[in-house]
Write a protein that holds these residues in place. Structure first.
Motif, PDB file in Angstrom:
ATOM      1  N   GLU A   1       3.710 -13.617   2.225  1.00 30.06           N
ATOM      2  CA  GLU A   1       4.391 -12.359   2.585  1.00 30.06           C
ATOM      3  C   GLU A   1       3.836 -11.195   1.751  1.00 30.06           C
ATOM      4  OE1 GLU A   1       8.724 -10.511   1.746  1.00 30.06           O
ATOM      5  OE2 GLU A   1       8.762 -12.577   2.495  1.00 30.06           O
ATOM      6  N   ILE A   2       3.568 -11.452   0.471  1.00 32.40           N
ATOM      7  CA  ILE A   2       3.036 -10.423  -0.433  1.00 32.40           C
ATOM      8  C   ILE A   2       1.658  -9.957   0.053  1.00 32.40           C
ATOM      9  CG2 ILE A   2       2.047 -10.092  -2.755  1.00 32.40           C
ATOM     10  CD1 ILE A   2       4.513 -11.955  -3.672  1.00 32.40           C
ATOM     11  N   TYR A   3       0.773 -10.906   0.368  1.00 33.99           N
ATOM     12  CA  TYR A   3      -0.580 -10.513   0.796  1.00 33.99           C
ATOM     13  C   TYR A   3      -0.577  -9.863   2.185  1.00 33.99           C
ATOM     14  CZ  TYR A   3      -2.920 -12.193  -3.336  1.00 33.99           C
ATOM     15  OH  TYR A   3      -3.353 -12.330  -4.638  1.00 33.99           O
ATOM     16  N   LEU A   4       0.416 -10.216   2.998  1.00 28.05           N
ATOM     17  CA  LEU A   4       0.567  -9.549   4.297  1.00 28.05           C
ATOM     18  C   LEU A   4       0.940  -8.083   4.070  1.00 28.05           C
ATOM     19  CD1 LEU A   4       0.447 -10.186   7.338  1.00 28.05           C
ATOM     20  CD2 LEU A   4       2.902 -10.629   7.260  1.00 28.05           C
ATOM     21  N   LYS A   5       1.859  -7.852   3.098  1.00 25.97           N
ATOM     22  CA  LYS A   5       2.254  -6.475   2.756  1.00 25.97           C
ATOM     23  C   LYS A   5       1.070  -5.704   2.183  1.00 25.97           C
ATOM     24  CE  LYS A   5       7.199  -7.051   1.943  1.00 25.97           C
ATOM     25  NZ  LYS A   5       8.288  -7.179   0.970  1.00 25.97           N
ATOM     26  N   VAL A   6       0.293  -6.379   1.324  1.00 28.11           N
ATOM     27  CA  VAL A   6      -0.893  -5.737   0.737  1.00 28.11           C
ATOM     28  C   VAL A   6      -1.829  -5.291   1.855  1.00 28.11           C
ATOM     29  CG1 VAL A   6      -2.996  -6.150  -0.632  1.00 28.11           C
ATOM     30  CG2 VAL A   6      -0.776  -6.956  -1.483  1.00 28.11           C
ATOM     31  N   TYR A   7      -2.097  -6.193   2.799  1.00 30.22           N
ATOM     32  CA  TYR A   7      -3.027  -5.896   3.900  1.00 30.22           C
ATOM     33  C   TYR A   7      -2.526  -4.727   4.754  1.00 30.22           C
ATOM     34  CZ  TYR A   7      -6.330  -6.719   7.699  1.00 30.22           C
ATOM     35  OH  TYR A   7      -7.324  -6.568   8.634  1.00 30.22           O
ATOM     36  N   LYS A   8      -1.224  -4.784   5.090  1.00 31.37           N
ATOM     37  CA  LYS A   8      -0.638  -3.745   5.951  1.00 31.37           C
ATOM     38  C   LYS A   8      -0.595  -2.376   5.271  1.00 31.37           C
ATOM     39  CE  LYS A   8       2.384  -6.501   8.949  1.00 31.37           C
ATOM     40  NZ  LYS A   8       3.783  -6.889   9.219  1.00 31.37           N
ATOM     41  N   ASN A   9      -0.439  -2.374   3.937  1.00 35.13           N
ATOM     42  CA  ASN A   9      -0.258  -1.109   3.213  1.00 35.13           C
ATOM     43  C   ASN A   9      -1.507  -0.634   2.478  1.00 35.13           C
ATOM     44  OD1 ASN A   9       2.718  -0.558   3.611  1.00 35.13           O
ATOM     45  ND2 ASN A   9       2.828  -2.604   2.764  1.00 35.13           N
ATOM     46  N   LEU A  10      -2.613  -1.334   2.672  1.00 37.00           N
ATOM     47  CA  LEU A  10      -3.834  -1.013   1.931  1.00 37.00           C
ATOM     48  C   LEU A  10      -4.317   0.412   2.176  1.00 37.00           C
ATOM     49  CD1 LEU A  10      -5.472  -2.596  -0.117  1.00 37.00           C
ATOM     50  CD2 LEU A  10      -7.014  -3.302   1.710  1.00 37.00           C
ATOM     51  N   SER A  11      -4.103   0.909   3.382  1.00 36.36           N
ATOM     52  CA  SER A  11      -4.548   2.280   3.697  1.00 36.36           C
ATOM     53  C   SER A  11      -3.750   3.317   2.900  1.00 36.36           C
ATOM     54  CB  SER A  11      -4.407   2.566   5.191  1.00 36.36           C
ATOM     55  OG  SER A  11      -3.055   2.427   5.578  1.00 36.36           O
ATOM     56  N   GLY A  12      -2.590   2.911   2.383  1.00 34.16           N
ATOM     57  CA  GLY A  12      -1.759   3.825   1.594  1.00 34.16           C
ATOM     58  C   GLY A  12      -2.052   3.764   0.098  1.00 34.16           C
ATOM     59  N   PHE A  13      -2.994   2.896  -0.319  1.00 34.59           N
ATOM     60  CA  PHE A  13      -3.341   2.799  -1.738  1.00 34.59           C
ATOM     61  C   PHE A  13      -4.057   4.077  -2.165  1.00 34.59           C
ATOM     62  CE2 PHE A  13      -6.443   1.097  -5.006  1.00 34.59           C
ATOM     63  CZ  PHE A  13      -5.514   1.073  -6.038  1.00 34.59           C
ATOM     64  N   ARG A  14      -3.551   4.730  -3.220  1.00 33.83           N
ATOM     65  CA  ARG A  14      -4.058   6.055  -3.604  1.00 33.83           C
ATOM     66  C   ARG A  14      -4.910   6.050  -4.875  1.00 33.83           C
ATOM     67  NH1 ARG A  14      -3.876   6.891   0.745  1.00 33.83           N
ATOM     68  NH2 ARG A  14      -2.244   7.878   2.012  1.00 33.83           N
ATOM     69  N   TYR A  15      -5.239   4.880  -5.407  1.00 36.00           N
ATOM     70  CA  TYR A  15      -6.117   4.757  -6.588  1.00 36.00           C
ATOM     71  C   TYR A  15      -5.545   5.433  -7.835  1.00 36.00           C
ATOM     72  CZ  TYR A  15      -9.185   3.595  -2.731  1.00 36.00           C
ATOM     73  OH  TYR A  15      -9.694   3.027  -1.590  1.00 36.00           O
ATOM     74  N   GLN A  16      -4.211   5.536  -7.894  1.00 37.43           N
ATOM     75  CA  GLN A  16      -3.595   6.103  -9.091  1.00 37.43           C
ATOM     76  C   GLN A  16      -3.490   5.055 -10.200  1.00 37.43           C
ATOM     77  OE1 GLN A  16      -0.013   7.535  -7.258  1.00 37.43           O
ATOM     78  NE2 GLN A  16      -0.863   9.572  -6.887  1.00 37.43           N
ATOM     79  N   SER A  17      -3.727   3.806  -9.841  1.00 38.12           N
ATOM     80  CA  SER A  17      -3.765   2.699 -10.801  1.00 38.12           C
ATOM     81  C   SER A  17      -4.842   1.732 -10.324  1.00 38.12           C
ATOM     82  CB  SER A  17      -2.404   1.991 -10.840  1.00 38.12           C
ATOM     83  OG  SER A  17      -2.131   1.410  -9.564  1.00 38.12           O
ATOM     84  N   LYS A  18      -5.037   0.653 -11.088  1.00 35.96           N
ATOM     85  CA  LYS A  18      -5.972  -0.377 -10.620  1.00 35.96           C
ATOM     86  C   LYS A  18      -5.373  -1.063  -9.402  1.00 35.96           C
ATOM     87  CE  LYS A  18      -6.262  -2.588 -14.581  1.00 35.96           C
ATOM     88  NZ  LYS A  18      -6.674  -3.530 -15.645  1.00 35.96           N
ATOM     89  N   LEU A  19      -6.228  -1.584  -8.537  1.00 34.40           N
ATOM     90  CA  LEU A  19      -5.758  -2.304  -7.348  1.00 34.40           C
ATOM     91  C   LEU A  19      -4.881  -3.484  -7.752  1.00 34.40           C
ATOM     92  CD1 LEU A  19      -5.879  -2.591  -4.242  1.00 34.40           C
ATOM     93  CD2 LEU A  19      -7.930  -4.001  -4.537  1.00 34.40           C
ATOM     94  N   SER A  20      -5.271  -4.186  -8.814  1.00 27.58           N
ATOM     95  CA  SER A  20      -4.490  -5.351  -9.272  1.00 27.58           C
ATOM     96  C   SER A  20      -3.091  -4.933  -9.730  1.00 27.58           C
ATOM     97  CB  SER A  20      -5.214  -6.080 -10.411  1.00 27.58           C
ATOM     98  OG  SER A  20      -5.434  -5.203 -11.496  1.00 27.58           O
TER      99      SER A  20
END
Length: 198
Positions: free
Chosen positions: A57-76
């Protein structure tokens, strides 16, 4: 067609490739973060049968929301935040979260001349295993939040700032919770040790 990945590919390149449809790039993201995700889920979620579903479920959320990642922190760190929030939601749904905690709340036989040395080494290994088991037992008695903070700080070697980013807790609160977690862990260890001595 997927291109080969350099060892330390920057987060931006990795994310861009996933968003461009490169499934292998997402596999690299999973590979780079699965140890952190597994550690957090294992420490926060007691039921083994629920852990695997939650990781998916976590990796599904990561995949679905990846376009919203703003690089304000590390991806990890961002994935750690998603993991933490998913675990908190699970604990709330199961009513397993303690009040006051939340998203933004405060061997074989030895023979020969070296037998004594080998026996001592074996004893040390057994002692080490027993000590690890005692620490694990003591950790299990802590709240899910305290277990997670100790894991992130001592095992994942994250800074207060990184832990704050993952848990949405202020740095001061992270320090305070860690202090309480260590104190409770020490008390549990002493209790377990005394019980073992009996």
């Amino acid at each position: 067609m997927s291109l080969p990945f350099p060892h330390n590919i920057p987060d931006k390149h990795l994310v861009d490739r996933v968003l461009g449809g490169d499934k292998q790039a997402f596999a690299v993201i999973i590979q780079q973060t699965e140890a952190l995700v597994a550690q957090m889920v294992f420490k926060m979620i007691q039921r083994p049968e629920d852990r695997k579903d939650l990781v998916q479920e976590i990796y599904l959320k990561v995949y679905k929301n990846l376009s919203g990642f703003r690089y304000q922190s590390k991806l990890s760190t961002w994935i750690g935040q998603i993991t933490y929030n998913a675990c908190i939601s699970y604990l709330r749904a199961k009513q397993l979260l303690l009040p006051g905690y939340g998203l933004a709340d405060e061997d074989g036989e030895t023979r020969g001349a070296n037998e004594a040395v080998e026996t001592e080494e074996a004893d040390n290994r057994i002692f080490q295993k027993q000590r690890t088991a005692l620490v694990q037992q003591a950790l299990e008695k802590l709240s899910p939040i305290h277990r997670t903070l100790i894991t992130l700080y001592h095992q994942e070697e994250m800074s207060y700032q990184e832990i704050g980013a993952i848990t949405s807790l202020p740095e001061g609160t992270v320090k305070s919770y860690l202090f309480r977690a260590r104190k409770a862990l020490k008390e549990n260890l002493l209790l377990n040790y005394k019980r073992e001595e009996l």
